[in-house]
Design an enzyme around this catalytic site. Structure first.
Site, PDB file in Angstrom:
ATOM      1  N   ASN A   1      -5.514 -38.315  -3.119  1.00 22.10           N
ATOM      2  CA  ASN A   1      -4.854 -39.634  -3.121  1.00 22.10           C
ATOM      3  C   ASN A   1      -5.535 -40.685  -3.998  1.00 22.10           C
ATOM      4  O   ASN A   1      -4.860 -41.466  -4.657  1.00 22.10           O
ATOM      5  CB  ASN A   1      -4.628 -40.147  -1.698  1.00 22.10           C
ATOM      6  CG  ASN A   1      -5.898 -40.358  -0.934  1.00 22.10           C
ATOM      7  OD1 ASN A   1      -6.911 -39.698  -1.189  1.00 22.10           O
ATOM      8  ND2 ASN A   1      -5.873 -41.275   0.007  1.00 22.10           N
TER       9      ASN A   1
ATOM     10  N   GLY B   1     -10.757 -36.168   3.345  1.00 25.65           N
ATOM     11  CA  GLY B   1      -9.503 -35.433   3.425  1.00 25.65           C
ATOM     12  C   GLY B   1      -8.956 -35.489   4.835  1.00 25.65           C
ATOM     13  O   GLY B   1      -9.211 -36.444   5.577  1.00 25.65           O
ATOM     14  N   SER B   2      -8.245 -34.451   5.206  1.00 26.08           N
ATOM     15  CA  SER B   2      -7.573 -34.457   6.507  1.00 26.08           C
ATOM     16  C   SER B   2      -8.563 -34.221   7.647  1.00 26.08           C
ATOM     17  O   SER B   2      -9.604 -33.574   7.457  1.00 26.08           O
ATOM     18  CB  SER B   2      -6.503 -33.363   6.530  1.00 26.08           C
ATOM     19  OG  SER B   2      -7.109 -32.103   6.326  1.00 26.08           O
ATOM     20  N   THR B   3      -8.219 -34.714   8.803  1.00 25.48           N
ATOM     21  CA  THR B   3      -9.062 -34.503   9.983  1.00 25.48           C
ATOM     22  C   THR B   3      -9.136 -33.011  10.302  1.00 25.48           C
ATOM     23  O   THR B   3     -10.184 -32.505  10.722  1.00 25.48           O
ATOM     24  CB  THR B   3      -8.508 -35.317  11.169  1.00 25.48           C
ATOM     25  OG1 THR B   3      -8.598 -36.711  10.823  1.00 25.48           O
ATOM     26  CG2 THR B   3      -9.288 -35.085  12.452  1.00 25.48           C
TER      27      THR B   3
ATOM     28  N   GLU C   1     -19.716 -44.810   3.780  1.00 28.54           N
ATOM     29  CA  GLU C   1     -19.934 -44.778   2.342  1.00 28.54           C
ATOM     30  C   GLU C   1     -20.020 -46.213   1.845  1.00 28.54           C
ATOM     31  O   GLU C   1     -19.735 -47.165   2.561  1.00 28.54           O
ATOM     32  CB  GLU C   1     -18.769 -44.053   1.658  1.00 28.54           C
ATOM     33  CG  GLU C   1     -18.659 -42.610   2.121  1.00 28.54           C
ATOM     34  CD  GLU C   1     -17.734 -41.769   1.266  1.00 28.54           C
ATOM     35  OE1 GLU C   1     -16.505 -41.902   1.432  1.00 28.54           O
ATOM     36  OE2 GLU C   1     -18.245 -40.993   0.437  1.00 28.54           O
TER      37      GLU C   1
ATOM     38  N   VAL D   1      -9.111 -30.315   8.186  1.00 30.62           N
ATOM     39  CA  VAL D   1     -10.110 -29.619   7.359  1.00 30.62           C
ATOM     40  C   VAL D   1     -11.505 -30.202   7.623  1.00 30.62           C
ATOM     41  O   VAL D   1     -12.496 -29.472   7.658  1.00 30.62           O
ATOM     42  CB  VAL D   1      -9.737 -29.677   5.854  1.00 30.62           C
ATOM     43  CG1 VAL D   1     -10.812 -28.977   5.017  1.00 30.62           C
ATOM     44  CG2 VAL D   1      -8.390 -29.026   5.602  1.00 30.62           C
ATOM     45  N   GLY D   2     -11.578 -31.513   7.856  1.00 25.20           N
ATOM     46  CA  GLY D   2     -12.878 -32.138   8.163  1.00 25.20           C
ATOM     47  C   GLY D   2     -13.532 -31.523   9.388  1.00 25.20           C
ATOM     48  O   GLY D   2     -14.758 -31.341   9.450  1.00 25.20           O
TER      49      GLY D   2
ATOM     50  N   CYS E   1      -5.534 -43.679   3.086  1.00 29.86           N
ATOM     51  CA  CYS E   1      -6.095 -43.481   4.430  1.00 29.86           C
ATOM     52  C   CYS E   1      -6.148 -44.794   5.193  1.00 29.86           C
ATOM     53  O   CYS E   1      -6.171 -44.791   6.417  1.00 29.86           O
ATOM     54  CB  CYS E   1      -7.472 -42.849   4.336  1.00 29.86           C
ATOM     55  SG  CYS E   1      -8.534 -43.711   3.185  1.00 29.86           S
TER      56      CYS E   1
ATOM     57  N   GLU F   1     -14.827 -38.591   5.753  1.00 30.86           N
ATOM     58  CA  GLU F   1     -13.856 -39.696   5.676  1.00 30.86           C
ATOM     59  C   GLU F   1     -12.490 -39.065   5.865  1.00 30.86           C
ATOM     60  O   GLU F   1     -12.019 -38.329   4.996  1.00 30.86           O
ATOM     61  CB  GLU F   1     -13.930 -40.404   4.315  1.00 30.86           C
ATOM     62  CG  GLU F   1     -15.256 -41.074   4.012  1.00 30.86           C
ATOM     63  CD  GLU F   1     -15.489 -42.359   4.774  1.00 30.86           C
ATOM     64  OE1 GLU F   1     -14.620 -42.759   5.582  1.00 30.86           O
ATOM     65  OE2 GLU F   1     -16.557 -42.951   4.587  1.00 30.86           O
TER      66      GLU F   1
HETATM   67  P1  NAD Z   1      -7.124 -31.936   2.652  1.00 31.37           P
HETATM   68  O1  NAD Z   1      -7.974 -31.973   3.864  1.00 31.37           O
HETATM   69  O2  NAD Z   1      -5.990 -30.990   2.606  1.00 31.37           O
HETATM   70  O3  NAD Z   1      -7.999 -31.615   1.357  1.00 31.37           O
HETATM   71  C1  NAD Z   1      -9.110 -32.390   0.996  1.00 31.37           C
HETATM   72  C2  NAD Z   1     -10.032 -31.571   0.112  1.00 31.37           C
HETATM   73  O4  NAD Z   1     -10.575 -30.508   0.899  1.00 31.37           O
HETATM   74  C3  NAD Z   1      -9.354 -30.915  -1.082  1.00 31.37           C
HETATM   75  O5  NAD Z   1     -10.225 -30.957  -2.195  1.00 31.37           O
HETATM   76  C4  NAD Z   1      -9.160 -29.483  -0.594  1.00 31.37           C
HETATM   77  O6  NAD Z   1      -9.093 -28.561  -1.661  1.00 31.37           O
HETATM   78  C5  NAD Z   1     -10.424 -29.286   0.228  1.00 31.37           C
HETATM   79  N1  NAD Z   1     -10.353 -28.191   1.221  1.00 31.37           N
HETATM   80  C6  NAD Z   1      -9.251 -27.597   1.742  1.00 31.37           C
HETATM   81  N2  NAD Z   1      -9.602 -26.620   2.587  1.00 31.37           N
HETATM   82  C7  NAD Z   1     -10.947 -26.582   2.616  1.00 31.37           C
HETATM   83  C8  NAD Z   1     -11.907 -25.800   3.333  1.00 31.37           C
HETATM   84  N3  NAD Z   1     -11.541 -24.844   4.174  1.00 31.37           N
HETATM   85  N4  NAD Z   1     -13.225 -26.065   3.146  1.00 31.37           N
HETATM   86  C9  NAD Z   1     -13.617 -27.044   2.318  1.00 31.37           C
HETATM   87  N5  NAD Z   1     -12.758 -27.818   1.599  1.00 31.37           N
HETATM   88  C10 NAD Z   1     -11.438 -27.592   1.763  1.00 31.37           C
HETATM   89  O7  NAD Z   1      -6.637 -33.447   2.444  1.00 31.37           O
HETATM   90  P2  NAD Z   1      -5.655 -34.025   1.336  1.00 31.37           P
HETATM   91  O8  NAD Z   1      -4.277 -33.632   1.711  1.00 31.37           O
HETATM   92  O9  NAD Z   1      -6.149 -33.708  -0.049  1.00 31.37           O
HETATM   93  O10 NAD Z   1      -5.876 -35.590   1.521  1.00 31.37           O
HETATM   94  C11 NAD Z   1      -5.157 -36.349   2.436  1.00 31.37           C
HETATM   95  C12 NAD Z   1      -6.006 -36.691   3.632  1.00 31.37           C
HETATM   96  O11 NAD Z   1      -7.207 -37.337   3.233  1.00 31.37           O
HETATM   97  C13 NAD Z   1      -5.342 -37.661   4.582  1.00 31.37           C
HETATM   98  O12 NAD Z   1      -5.507 -37.253   5.909  1.00 31.37           O
HETATM   99  C14 NAD Z   1      -6.095 -38.967   4.350  1.00 31.37           C
HETATM  100  O13 NAD Z   1      -6.064 -39.859   5.406  1.00 31.37           O
HETATM  101  C15 NAD Z   1      -7.446 -38.478   4.042  1.00 31.37           C
HETATM  102  N6  NAD Z   1      -8.218 -39.485   3.315  1.00 31.37           N
HETATM  103  C16 NAD Z   1      -9.219 -40.161   3.970  1.00 31.37           C
HETATM  104  C17 NAD Z   1      -9.943 -41.136   3.312  1.00 31.37           C
HETATM  105  C18 NAD Z   1     -11.044 -41.897   3.987  1.00 31.37           C
HETATM  106  O14 NAD Z   1     -11.853 -42.485   3.288  1.00 31.37           O
HETATM  107  N7  NAD Z   1     -11.127 -41.889   5.302  1.00 31.37           N
HETATM  108  C19 NAD Z   1      -9.655 -41.426   1.984  1.00 31.37           C
HETATM  109  C20 NAD Z   1      -8.624 -40.741   1.367  1.00 31.37           C
HETATM  110  C21 NAD Z   1      -7.920 -39.740   2.045  1.00 31.37           C
END
Ligand code: NAD
Length: 458
Positions: free
Chosen positions: A135, A211-213, A436, A215-216, A267, A233
């Site tokens: 994003n 990224g997403s909660t 961060e 995968v996090g 986010c 995050e």
């Molecule tokens: P995602 O979790 O699908 O992917 C994020 C990253 O993780 C990508 O680079 C992806 O390739 C990688 N990934 C996927 N599977 C993995 C694994 N098993 N191990 C390690 N890495 C892996 O998220 P997305 O769809 O790219 O982003 C959208 C999400 O990010 C939303 O939930 C959004 O709220 C969140 N986000 C949070 C913040 C914040 O600062 N809190 C900022 C921006 C986006």
């Protein structure tokens, strides 16, 4: 995006045309990158603090000279409006400049003890792996790599598969600025391959994941096996709380930009607007023209305020939240034809509807009435997330009370600002772990070492 081959097709979301293909790296390439980064980190950490500071200033200067190029690349790859993309590229420069001051200011403490001298030293962690979402590819990468490098670490960045182009270019600019090519490396490819290897490789000492909660959670569980440091995050479902004593015209005029910025793929999107019941009807009257006034279209055009969604799969995911019988109050406009366009959409659902509880990550907002301050706080906190939020009131005591009571990391009163490089950013609850940005970020890429020097007898 192609899934069966070893290349990713990068698609322009405003035209659906293939922009470029990017090779997906495999496990061997990651392990080789970690080995080279491990050696480069030792050279970097041994350099004088002033030398590291100068290198980061050079990096900032080279980014500054390429702001227009980076912005155009982000417009093409991510569909961000050009004015937003320029801000994002300039933000990378600013983040680098801000943390260029850190190598010479990363002071420890001298602690009074008997029998000698006690000091603390901030030692770099080693190699840091940064995993970014699609994003905000540029800013989010810089929030990790700039303070990590400033604290003496080597950095590997894995950009999201849909949006790798600007991060790859920033990697080239780092080399152009004189950084060791092994110190800062960009590794495109699958999250389940490269991102996962950051988690499992013993020489990667910290993972910064945005990224997403979902995968996090996996990243944190994997990191636990090595007690690996993590910053997370994650998602958000932030509230924009509008009290009856605020400047209602301003609250309504700005509300669309608090949620539809970056087509809601933010986010920090204030995707729940909570409005005090006695001003609800008036607020909705004011909100409608504001939503219809959002300029949605060609991201390369200067007056565009909102571009397309990032991809077809993401468009499908957002559209599923707005079925034919959805409680739509009103919608803005969007182009037809090629491109992943989605008109700004205002819903008036029940409190339990999934559009109120789940992160949609698109230009869809839920508006809900509340009765009083206690009800507003309870509703704002009725979510597993806690990233950001806004509070609209002209009552200073209420602003203080509510900003203390809302469980979120980044709040703004009478505005929707949340990210500044010089202030900390991060989430409560399932929106993340750690912070961060801000003055303390470099310390989060160090271990504190305590050394006691015994003082001998004269
Ligand atoms: P995602 O979790 O699908 O992917 C994020 C990253 O993780 C990508 O680079 C992806 O390739 C990688 N990934 C996927 N599977 C993995 C694994 N098993 N191990 C390690 N890495 C892996 O998220 P997305 O769809 O790219 O982003 C959208 C999400 O990010 C939303 O939930 C959004 O709220 C969140 N986000 C949070 C913040 C914040 O600062 N809190 C900022 C921006 C986006």
């Amino acid at each position: 995006m192609s899934t069966s081959s070893t290349v990713t097709e990068v698609i322009n979301p405003a035209t659906e045309e293939v922009l470029r293909t990017v090779d997906r790296l495999g496990l061997d390439a990651v392990d080789d990158a970690v080995a080279r980064a491990t050696a480069a980190q030792k050279r970097w950490a041994a350099a004088a603090p002033a030398e590291r500071a100068a290198a980061l200033r050079s990096f900032a200067a080279v980014v500054d000279a390429h702001v227009d190029e980076l912005a155009e690349l982000e417009v093409a790859n991510s569909g961000h409006p050009i004015s937003a993309a320029e801000w994002e590229a300039g933000h990378v420069r600013d983040v680098l400049q801000y943390y260029a001051a850190a190598p010479e200011r990363l002071s420890g403490k001298q602690i009074p003890v008997s029998g000698g001298l006690d000091v603390t030293i901030h030692e770099p962690l080693g190699v840091v792996g940064i995993i970014t979402p699609w994003n905000f590819p540029m800013p989010i990468a810089s929030w990790g790599f700039a303070p990590a490098l400033a604290a003496g670490n080597a950095v590997l960045v894995k950009p999201a598969e849909w949006t790798p182009l600007t991060t790859l270019r920033i990697g080239e600019l780092a080399v152009e600025a004189g950084l060791d090519p092994d110190l800062f490396q960009v590794l495109p490819g699958r999250g389940s391959v490269i991102g996962d290897r950051f988690v499992t490789h013993p020489d990667v000492r910290k993972v910064v994941f945005t990224g997403s909660t979902e995968v996090g959670t996996q990243v944190m569980a994997g990191a636990a096996k090595q007690i690996k440091r993590v910053t997370l995050e994650l998602g958000g479902k932030s509230a924009n709380i509008v009290f009856d004593d605020c400047d209602l015209e301003k609250a309504a005029a700005t509300a669309p930009y608090g949620v539809f910025d970056n087509a809601g793929q933010d986010c920090c999107a204030r995707s729940r607007i909570l409005v005090q019941r006695n001003v609800y009807d008036r607020f909705m009257e004011l909100l409608e023209p504001a939503v219809k006034g959002v300029v949605v279209g060609d991201p390369a055009a200067r007056d565009t305020e909102m571009g397309p969604l990032v991809s077809r799969p993401h468009w499908e995911s957002v559209a599923a939240y707005v079925p034919d019988d959805a409680p739509i109050a009103f919608r803005g406009s969007a182009p037809s034809g090629p491109g992943y366009w989605f008109a700004p959409t205002v819903l008036t659902p029940q409190r339990t509807d999934r559009t109120v509880t789940e992160e949609i990550f698109g230009p869809v907002v839920a508006v809900l009435p509340f009765d009083d301050e206690a009800d507003a706080i309870a509703l704002a906190n009725a979510t597993e997330y806690g990233l950001s939020g806004s509070i609209w009131t002209d009552n200073l005591s209420r602003a203080l009370r509510v900003s203390r009571a809302v469980e979120a990391g980044n709040l703004s009163v009478n505005s929707h600002s949340s990210v500044r490089y010089n202030t900390p950013f991060g989430g409560f609850k399932q929106s993340g772990l750690g912070r961060e940005l801000g003055p303390d970020a470099p310390e989060h890429f160090t271990e504190t070492k305590n050394v006691f020097f015994a003082m001998g007898e004269a």
